[in-house]
Write a protein that holds these residues in place. Structure first.
Motif, short mmCIF file in Angstrom:
data_model
loop_
_atom_site.label_atom_id
_atom_site.label_comp_id
_atom_site.label_asym_id
_atom_site.label_seq_id
_atom_site.Cartn_x
_atom_site.Cartn_y
_atom_site.Cartn_z
N ARG A 152 0.67 -1.28 0.12
CA ARG A 152 -0.14 -0.39 -0.04
C ARG A 152 0.68 1.42 -0.07
O ARG A 152 0.46 2.17 -0.38
CB ARG A 152 -0.89 -0.13 1.28
CG ARG A 152 -2.34 -1.19 1.26
CD ARG A 152 -2.97 -1.15 2.46
NE ARG A 152 -3.62 0.34 2.65
CZ ARG A 152 -4.45 0.69 3.56
NH1 ARG A 152 -3.56 -0.16 4.75
NH2 ARG A 152 -4.56 1.58 4.13
N ALA A 153 2.23 1.12 0.65
CA ALA A 153 2.83 2.35 0.61
C ALA A 153 3.65 2.59 -0.18
O ALA A 153 3.40 3.59 -0.97
CB ALA A 153 4.08 2.26 2.03
N ILE A 154 4.13 1.16 -1.19
CA ILE A 154 4.04 1.72 -2.46
C ILE A 154 3.48 2.18 -3.27
O ILE A 154 3.50 3.72 -4.52
CB ILE A 154 5.00 0.20 -2.87
CG1 ILE A 154 5.92 -0.29 -2.45
CG2 ILE A 154 5.23 0.05 -4.92
CD1 ILE A 154 6.33 -1.34 -2.80
N ILE B 226 11.66 0.58 0.83
CA ILE B 226 10.86 -0.12 1.43
C ILE B 226 11.08 -1.84 0.19
O ILE B 226 10.42 -3.00 0.99
CB ILE B 226 9.81 -0.13 0.49
CG1 ILE B 226 9.19 0.86 1.33
CG2 ILE B 226 8.47 -1.35 0.23
CD1 ILE B 226 8.45 1.96 0.94
N TYR B 227 11.67 -2.50 -0.89
CA TYR B 227 11.79 -2.69 -1.52
C TYR B 227 13.30 -3.62 -0.83
O TYR B 227 12.57 -5.19 -1.33
CB TYR B 227 12.40 -2.22 -3.02
CG TYR B 227 11.93 -1.82 -4.05
CD1 TYR B 227 10.60 -2.88 -4.28
CD2 TYR B 227 11.37 -0.61 -4.91
CE1 TYR B 227 9.50 -1.88 -4.65
CE2 TYR B 227 11.25 -0.55 -6.19
CZ TYR B 227 9.92 -1.11 -6.05
OH TYR B 227 9.35 -0.82 -6.75
N LEU B 228 13.48 -2.92 -0.15
CA LEU B 228 15.08 -3.72 0.67
C LEU B 228 14.02 -5.00 1.41
O LEU B 228 14.22 -5.79 1.57
CB LEU B 228 16.05 -2.67 0.81
CG LEU B 228 17.05 -3.90 2.06
CD1 LEU B 228 18.48 -4.70 1.38
CD2 LEU B 228 18.05 -2.78 2.66
N ASN B 229 12.89 -4.42 2.01
CA ASN B 229 12.77 -4.54 2.78
C ASN B 229 11.55 -5.95 2.57
O ASN B 229 11.37 -6.72 3.19
CB ASN B 229 11.33 -3.70 4.09
CG ASN B 229 10.65 -4.07 4.71
OD1 ASN B 229 11.70 -4.75 6.22
ND2 ASN B 229 9.65 -4.07 5.60
N LEU B 230 11.48 -6.12 1.41
CA LEU B 230 10.90 -7.56 0.89
C LEU B 230 11.48 -8.53 -0.28
O LEU B 230 10.57 -9.09 -0.04
CB LEU B 230 9.55 -6.78 0.18
CG LEU B 230 8.47 -5.66 0.02
CD1 LEU B 230 7.56 -5.02 -0.81
CD2 LEU B 230 7.45 -6.25 0.73
N LEU C 211 12.24 7.63 -4.25
CA LEU C 211 13.04 7.10 -4.22
C LEU C 211 13.84 6.52 -3.43
O LEU C 211 14.09 4.72 -3.40
CB LEU C 211 14.54 7.33 -5.75
CG LEU C 211 13.76 7.48 -7.14
CD1 LEU C 211 15.47 8.11 -7.92
CD2 LEU C 211 13.50 6.60 -7.54
N LEU C 212 14.50 6.96 -2.57
CA LEU C 212 15.38 6.48 -1.61
C LEU C 212 14.40 5.60 -0.38
O LEU C 212 14.01 4.50 0.32
CB LEU C 212 15.40 7.74 -0.45
CG LEU C 212 16.38 7.49 0.54
CD1 LEU C 212 17.18 6.35 0.46
CD2 LEU C 212 17.02 8.42 1.51
#
Length: 740
Positions: A136-138, A164-168, A158-159
């Motif tokens: 939802r954040a993305i 978020i991508y790293l967390n996923l 971007l940061l």
């Protein structure tokens, strides 16, 4: 003049009542006639925020919002509220953050401001990310991108996406985002974004089992953070590097980052700092709520003049509820400060304990590694020194003799270096404790001086002992460690003194019953030490300068060992020196005396010549080269020998044969030398057993003696010491036994 807001009654009530809520943000940009007045405050607040100086950032934003309100600059005021939301979120004050984001949201309903709408979406995305709603954040970030093309805003998106991508676990997408920020052209936050990007890359490579690249990015992040005083990022970089260096086995570097971590946490997460930030945040929140009440009062006066009673009632109700809310929030925050202070103390203690455990673990790993290396080096070094000695005994040519002497010198140098490392490791690992046995101090000093006379003659230097005869002849302490201290101090003085004099001074300072305080000094008139070099001379591997090291050699560990050994006695080494005038090392020791014992001990060291012909010994050794060398050294003295390759063979040979002595290696596969000695002592109590060991960190001389060994010789050994020990344990013990 206070800026007037245009709302209908219901919207006005909702706006006032939502003063109890909170949440987050980034930063804003306003292009209008008043921008030049407010923008510098925004930029300054951003710098404070990135340096984790939250209280200063809040104060600066408060001034910016005052100017925006005074000049009726709606967009600048919305930007101020968004920035407040971000700062309060960083402090963990969600209710305050929501209060400001809601105020901005209310104002955005009445004006056209795409950047403000984009920021509102960004705040929503960050809130969702913090709650664990990554997808939802993305989606919210994608919506924010469509509303503004501001470069700094886009870079922050971007940061956040990268994190978020790293967390996923979407590492390829995260890698793309972080790489695009490593080299960015952002006018406001170029260094900060690059620092955060390197940190993200370091964590990504660590998760991908690529520690070398993780270290590269971690060091880059730390360098940028230090250069720009990004305190929170300095903390994060040290934390990441400590984990990565520990994973790669670089424990020295991991220990450095762990210590930095503790120091930084102590400096930026103190209770006083938390209290200051909390007070500033609460004060500004209360002031803004007070301003809201004042605005309501002014509006009330206007409505009174127009006799709008219904609206007056609504405003009075809203103002009353706001005052009640203000009081409730104030009471609640005071209680929260107390609770968070207690939580901080508990968290701090837990963090310090964890950091301490990590530091101890890294230190132990380093110590054990160095100990293992130094221990393993002794076996091949025994072959080098033993074969060199045997070759020198076989009448080599003059050219060969020169080379063999050089080889012997190198072997002795390497042995001393290994012994120094092992000694320091034992002290660092708390493996050494001072003994408390009776000894004669004058005898100890005389033995040290006599053993160093050859070095003194080589440098044409005289050793003089000034001994206070008032010192009790029988003292209680650890004579072996005192010998090591004086061996290092006198040896060090001789190395740097040519055609001169070295004094060894011992004086009685005080004696009360059995408590004795002694003063010791080793002084020389050698090359001396400069004031700058004196600051580091007791640190490991320090010799003052590269030139000194090249000219005089040595490892620079001698004085480090002296300092560490004296620490075991609660004493401290001190130094006075002038270049060209010589040096003086001095310290005090507190000992116990034995006044009741009266015994005149001869102080001369006498070396006995033994006739070894006809002796028959057993060599217990698993290394084939060492077997050959030890057997050949015995043959040189007309001693015959049998060889046992392990502990089991040694026990069997001892049962079936009579030996004048047994040379027992300690470290062997299967049954160790200690275990073999214990078994032999069950049926043979008389045969001398001499332990030959490449002693390691965990070895204990006491355990060797407890197992039944009569003596210990450390490999690699000097041949004269080896023969002397054999003679003492075979012939001297027989004489003692006959006399008794």
């Amino acid at each position: 003049m206070i800026f007037k807001f245009t709302h209908n009654n219901n919207a006005l009530r909702l706006w006032v009542l939502t003063s109890l809520f909170l949440m987050l943000n980034v930063h804003a940009q306003q292009i209008d006639s008043f921008q030049n007045d407010i923008q510098p405050y925004f930029e300054r607040a951003l710098r404070y925020q990135n340096k984790n100086q939250i209280d200063l950032a809040l104060e600066t934003l408060d001034k910016a919002s005052e100017i925006a309100e005074k000049e009726q600059n709606e967009k600048a005021l919305i930007d101020s509220y968004h920035k407040f939301a971000l700062l309060y979120l960083q402090l963990g004050k969600d209710e305050n953050s929501t209060f400001y984001s809601d105020r901005a949201k209310g104002m955005l309903e009445d004006i056209e401001y795409p950047y403000g709408d984009a920021m509102q979406k960004y705040i929503e995305a960050v809130r969702l990310y913090g709650e664990g709603n990554n997808f939802r954040a993305i989606y919210a970030l994608e919506e924010a991108k469509q509303l503004s093309n501001d470069r700094n805003f886009f870079n922050n998106i971007l940061l956040t996406e990268g994190n978020i991508y790293l967390n996923l676990g979407k590492y390829e997408a995260a890698l793309k985002n972080f790489n695009s920020l490593v080299i960015n052209t952002d006018i406001q936050e170029r260094a900060y974004l690059a620092t955060k990007a390197h940190l993200g890359l370091s964590k990504l490579h660590f998760a991908n089992e690529n520690p070398e690249q993780s270290i590269t990015d971690g060091e880059a992040a730390l360098k940028l953070a230090l250069a720009n005083e990004f305190h929170r990022e300095i903390l994060d970089a040290n934390d990441q590097l400590a984990k990565t260096y520990e994973k790669t086995g670089q424990f020295d570097k991991a220990l450095i980052n762990t210590r930095n971590l503790i120091r930084i946490r102590d400096s930026i997460f103190t209770i006083e700092k938390i209290k200051t930030e909390a007070k500033t945040a609460d004060r500004i929140q209360i002031e803004n709520m007070g301003d809201e009440i004042n605005r309501q009062d002014e509006r009330l006066e206007e409505l009174s003049e127009s006799e709008n009673r219904a609206e007056i009632t609504a405003i009075l109700t809203s103002a009353f509820l706001t005052i009640i809310s203000l009081l409730a929030v104030s009471l609640y925050r005071n209680n929260q400060i107390k609770l968070k202070t207690n939580d901080l103390l508990q968290t701090k203690n837990s963090e310090l304990q964890t950091a301490r455990d990590a530091a101890v673990s890294a230190m132990e790993a380093k110590t054990n590694f160095l100990s293992t290396v130094s221990h393993e080096l002794r076996t091949p070094l025994y072959a080098v020194t033993g074969l060199t000695h045997l070759l020198l005994e076989e009448n080599p040519s003059e050219n060969q003799k020169e080379h063999l002497k050089a080889l012997k010198f190198s072997g002795d140098y390497l042995l001393n270096f290994i012994n120094d490392i092992l000694q320091i490791n034992k002290i660092d690992a708390n493996k050494l404790e001072p003994l408390n046995i009776e000894f004669n101090l004058k005898k100890v000093l005389k033995e040290v001086i006599d053993s160093l006379q050859q070095s003194a003659k080589a440098n044409k230097t005289k050793i003089v002992m000034e001994y206070d005869e008032e010192i009790p002849s029988h003292l209680m302490s650890d004579p072996l460690k005192l010998s090591q201290i004086f061996m290092n101090l006198v040896g060090n003085a001789l190395k740097f003194t040519k055609n001169g004099e070295v004094k060894v001074i011992a004086r009685l300072l005080n004696k009360v019953e059995e408590d004795v305080t002694l003063y010791f000094e080793v002084a020389d008139n050698g090359i001396g030490i400069s004031k700058e070099q004196q600051e580091n001379i007791f640190e490991g591997f320090e010799q003052g300068s590269i030139q000194i090291n090249r000219e005089y050699g040595g490892t620079g560990l001698g004085l480090t060992i002296v300092k560490s050994l004296l620490g075991l006695f609660d004493s401290k080494i001190q130094l006075e020196s002038e270049i060209g005038e010589g040096s003086s090392f001095f310290f005090e020791l507190k000992l116990k005396s034995k006044d009741s014992v009266i015994d005149d001990i001869p102080f001369e060291i006498t070396e006995t010549e033994y006739d070894f012909k006809g002796l028959h010994l057993m060599i217990v050794e698993d290394n084939k080269i060492n077997q050959v060398i030890t057997k050949k050294m015995l043959t040189k003295k007309d001693i015959t020998s049998d060889i046992a390759s392990n502990g089991t063979e040694a026990i069997e040979l001892a049962q079936n044969n009579n030996y004048d002595a047994i040379l027992m290696d300690i470290h062997m596969p299967g049954i160790s030398g200690e275990e073999a000695t214990i078994e032999i002592r069950k049926f043979d109590q008389k045969t001398p057993i001499i332990a030959l060991t490449a002693i390691s960190l965990d070895d204990s001389l006491e355990s060797f003696y407890a197992a039944g060994c009569n003596d210990v010789v450390t490999k690699p050994f000097k041949p004269e010491v080896f023969y002397q020990k054999i003679g003492e344990n075979i012939f001297d013990k027989k004489v003692t036994g006959a006399a008794s």
